[in-house]
Design an enzyme around this catalytic site. Structure first.
Site, mmCIF file in Angstrom:
data_model
loop_
_atom_site.group_PDB
_atom_site.id
_atom_site.type_symbol
_atom_site.label_atom_id
_atom_site.label_comp_id
_atom_site.label_asym_id
_atom_site.label_seq_id
_atom_site.Cartn_x
_atom_site.Cartn_y
_atom_site.Cartn_z
ATOM 1 C CG ASP A 8 -1.717 1.239 1.414
ATOM 2 O OD1 ASP A 8 -1.967 1.925 0.400
ATOM 3 O OD2 ASP A 8 -2.093 1.543 2.556
ATOM 4 C CG ASP A 12 -6.067 2.951 0.534
ATOM 5 O OD1 ASP A 12 -5.139 2.107 0.649
ATOM 6 O OD2 ASP A 12 -6.675 3.128 -0.540
ATOM 7 C CG ASP A 85 -6.540 -13.142 -13.233
ATOM 8 O OD1 ASP A 85 -7.158 -14.000 -13.884
ATOM 9 O OD2 ASP A 85 -6.035 -13.356 -12.121
ATOM 10 C CG ASP A 186 -11.080 -16.713 -12.846
ATOM 11 O OD1 ASP A 186 -10.342 -17.088 -11.920
ATOM 12 O OD2 ASP A 186 -12.319 -16.605 -12.734
ATOM 13 C CD GLU A 240 -8.755 -20.853 -11.719
ATOM 14 O OE1 GLU A 240 -8.611 -21.035 -10.503
ATOM 15 O OE2 GLU A 240 -9.479 -19.953 -12.199
ATOM 16 C CG HIS A 313 -5.321 -15.683 -6.127
ATOM 17 N ND1 HIS A 313 -4.719 -16.327 -7.192
ATOM 18 C CD2 HIS A 313 -6.616 -15.520 -6.482
ATOM 19 C CE1 HIS A 313 -5.604 -16.527 -8.141
ATOM 20 N NE2 HIS A 313 -6.777 -16.043 -7.734
ATOM 21 C CG ASP A 314 -8.308 -18.746 -5.977
ATOM 22 O OD1 ASP A 314 -8.754 -17.781 -5.333
ATOM 23 O OD2 ASP A 314 -8.472 -18.880 -7.210
#
Length: 551
Positions: A8, A12, A85, A186, A240, A313-314
């Site tokens: 970041d 925020d 992606d 995806d 994927e 990430h999954d």
């Protein structure tokens, strides 16, 4: 890279594109060639960016298009590439197409999505959503249901409509003309559904994957995409594709280059799922991992190209899942990295993996942010009356938030990720596990990754060699060779927290039998073998890779 959790820049609490730019030198030092950027498009964030409301806009949380263009220039300036992606099985329900589609049955955009009337007062079929609950949502404005294989805010696009495909190809061309280097696609093998959308057998809500994975027209659609878009650029594509076999993958990623370059398969990601699926975690066995990896290594050799990964990430953190994230965290993280980088295919490193980041001790459901996790908890506990402790245990093992906690940069507050309040809690072990410490320690997991990556770029046998299992029945040691011409690589991996005796079938080191390329422990005189079947003592989670002399 999961941008929301990477770095970041403005306080925020949400990672952003300027934050990514500030850490590109870190990625370059690691040895990265290509950055796969999880979605940064405009999105209401029901599924953290995988629900896209504008395919040609940048999410405000992440910055501006000017920020993104600077990112691309900075990536290319360092000799790296950037793939985006591509999420086109579904859009957000806030996308302009869907807003038009749901407005009336006569709207020109109606057929951009999959609408059906009720069936005897119930959903059009009995498919369950991958994110829990029925795969259909009733829309009172037109009195019909729309299909959503994921969240109800992610309506499936209708690929049977040629106008939809043309819109998608035009959008892909727009991004490629901006200079990106390819796409990660995806759930791309879900874009074709079986005609008639038949119900699955069994309960009112049942798994309908047989009717929407690897569907009847999926290869036709991908060949069309390749002909109209992909083949016109020098790019990389990876799909994927849950539920594929090696033979399936050889069609998707065929050597003729008429569809994709490679696919992600999920067989090894399902080894620790019980009869109840992902949220029914069970132990996994090394013999099953060997069988799965071997099937893909031999099944695609000479036919198609493997993607190599142990987390993303999954998926939960690999050192917590396949290694030991406590007393042998460093050793097992290095061993798993050795495994990942000594197979045929392209290794994918997920952010923080190179530091040995671990799963998270979530205290309760209020600590979680992932829509899949929240839906499952509501269905099983809040509405279903299930056991809170059992469900939270499954979440700590398999929940996607494990991988999405902020990147651990330093010992500063919030691991140096943000000066504000992070969108998801930082793993409390950041004071020990962080990039600043890893960069300063020449024996760290980070520097071990650098060596592995350098070896792949030095020895073609590691990239292209054929695979052969050595210790197929061994329940503790995973050993295999890779062969290319006169070069042979020999890999030994101890997948346990104990010292294990292993009879090497090859003379190593002593007498000039081979060259030790890399190991995660010091290898001294006592560890050498000169004759066949000499006993080696492999320490907990030890990894060794030898380049054998040609016979």
């Amino acid at each position: 890279m999961y941008p929301r959790s990477f770095k970041d820049s403005n306080g925020d609490g949400i990672g952003d594109i300027p934050g990514i730019i500030s850490k590109l030198d870190y990625l370059k030092e690691l040895g990265v060639d290509v950055i796969w950027l999880s979605p940064v498009y405009q999105s209401p964030n029901d599924d953290n960016g995988y629900d896209i409301s504008d395919y040609r806009g940048i999410m405000d949380d992440f910055g501006t298009m000017a920020d993104w263009e600077k990112l691309l220039a900075e990536v290319h300036g360092r000799g790296m590439k950037l793939i985006m992606d591509l999420v086109v099985n579904h859009s957000s329900d806030e996308h302009a197409w869907f807003l038009e589609s749901r407005s009336s049955k006569e709207n020109p955009y109606r057929d951009y999505y999959i609408w059906r009337p009720s069936r005897d007062g119930q959903e059009p079929n009995n498919w369950t959503s991958i994110f829990s609950g029925p795969a259909w949502e009733y829309d009172g404005q037109t009195g019909e249901y729309y299909l959503h294989l994921f969240s109800r805010k992610q309506p499936d696009l209708n690929w049977e409509n040629p106008k939809v495909r043309e819109e998608i190809y035009d959008m892909m061309t727009w991004w490629l003309d901006k200079g990106i280097d390819g796409f990660r696609m995806d759930v791309i093998n879900m874009i074709s559904k079986t005609e008639g959308l038949p119900s699955a057998g069994g309960d009112r809500y049942a798994w309908g994957g047989d009717y929407f994975m690897n569907g009847p027209r999926v290869h036709e659609f991908l060949r069309e995409m390749n002909e109209k878009v992909l083949s016109r650029y020098d790019i990389m594509t990876v799909g994927e594709t849950p539920g594929v076999t090696p033979d399936d993958a050889a069609r998707y990623a065929n050597a003729d280059g008429t569809e994709l370059n490679m696919v992600f398969q999920f067989e090894h990601m399902e080894l620790d799922s019980g009869w109840g699926g992902k949220w029914d975690p069970c132990g996994w066995k090394l013999k099953d991992l060997k069988a799965t990896i071997g099937r893909w290594q031999t099944g695609l050799h000479g036919r198609a190209w493997n993607s190599l990964y142990l987390n993303n990430h999954d998926q939960p953190r690999m050192v917590s899942r396949f290694g030991n994230d406590r007393e042998y965290r460093v050793e097992s993280a290095k061993m798993l990295a050795t495994f990942l980088h000594t197979l045929e295919g392209t290794p994918y490193i997920y952010q923080g993996e190179e530091l040995g980041m671990t799963n998270v001790p979530f205290k309760g459901i209020e600590d979680c942010r992932d829509v899949e996790t929240l839906n499952m908890y509501r269905e099983r506990v809040t509405e279903g009356g299930g056991n809170h402790d059992e469900v939270m245990n499954a979440i700590r093992i398999k929940g996607r938030d494990n991988a999405r906690t902020p990147m651990q940069w330093s010992t500063e507050a919030n691991a140096g990720f943000t000066t504000g309040t992070p969108w998801l809690h930082v793993n409390p072990n950041y004071t020990e596990i962080n990039a600043e410490a890893a960069l300063a320690d020449t024996d760290s997991i980070f520097h071990y990754y650098r060596k592995l990556i350098a070896l792949r770029k030095t020895h073609p046998v590691i990239v292209y060699g054929s695979y052969e299992i050595v210790s197929e029945e061994d329940e503790r040691i995973y050993a295999y060779t890779r062969t290319l011409g006169n070069d042979r690589l020999f890999v030994m991996l101890n997948f346990t927290g104990e010292t294990v005796s292993f009879a090497s079938p090859y003379p190593l080191l002593a007498g000039g039998g081979g060259e030790l390329l890399i190991a995660n422990y010091p290898v001294g005189e006592g560890s050498e073998t000169s004759g066949l079947d000499a006993e080696l003592q492999l320490r907990p989670f030890e990894a060794r890779v030898y380049l054998l002399k040609a016979v």
